[in-house]
Design a protein around this motif. Structure first.
Motif: not given
Length: 163
Positions: A78-81, A17-18, A33-40, A51-56
């Motif tokens: 939880e997935v976010s930037t 997804l680049r 447990e809360v798993v938080r994944v922060f993407l860039d 937002l579309d890339e985060i949703a995918a």
């Protein structure tokens, strides 16, 4: 679930997804447990994922975690930037913030607020509001953070109040 195992499991999932994993947090909240994944990533305009890339990515990560043997324990995903307030630490972080206003503190203790106008392998070019641009080597930067800017809408100065 530990962070290194999650990183190893999920990095190949977001790579097509680049996107890349900036960091992962695993917290215990109550019995879950809360798993938080922060993407860039570079996103369509070179300034991070939209937002579309985060949703995918969220769908892909959720599917991978459902398929993986994560034990019987329930968790919240939880997935976010990485967020606008996250410190800039890598050349990619700076590159993704070209044209943004940043507060840079040098290892010498000096600090400056200026715009990132270019990024090289060795450092960044900062252009203050007044004055000339200067190159700051990465190895001289102690910390850097994007400054949130609030601008008036175009034409806001043209509005007159009725008396």
């Amino acid at each position: 679930m530990d962070r290194p195992s999650l990183h190893a499991l999920l990095a190949p999932v977001v790579a097509p997804l680049r996107l890349e994993i900036d960091h992962i947090e695993v917290l215990r909240v109550g019995g879950r447990e809360v798993v938080r994944v922060f993407l860039d990533g570079d996103g369509p305009d070179g300034h991070g994922p939209d937002l579309d890339e985060i949703a995918a990515a969220t769908r892909a990560i959720s599917h991978e975690l459902d398929e993986a043997d994560t034990g019987e324990q329930s968790f919240v995903l939880e997935v976010s930037t990485r967020g606008v307030d996250a410190p800039l630490a890598t050349p990619a972080h700076f590159r993704r913030n070209i044209s943004r206003l940043v507060r840079v503190t040098l290892k010498s203790g000096d600090a400056e607020t200026a715009r990132i106008t270019a990024v090289t392998d060795d450092g960044i070019e900062l252009t203050p509001e007044k004055g000339d641009a200067k190159v700051v080597p990465f190895d001289s930067i102690a910390s850097a953070k994007v400054q949130v800017e609030f601008r008036d809408k175009p034409g806001a100065d043209d509005i007159t109040k009725e008396e």
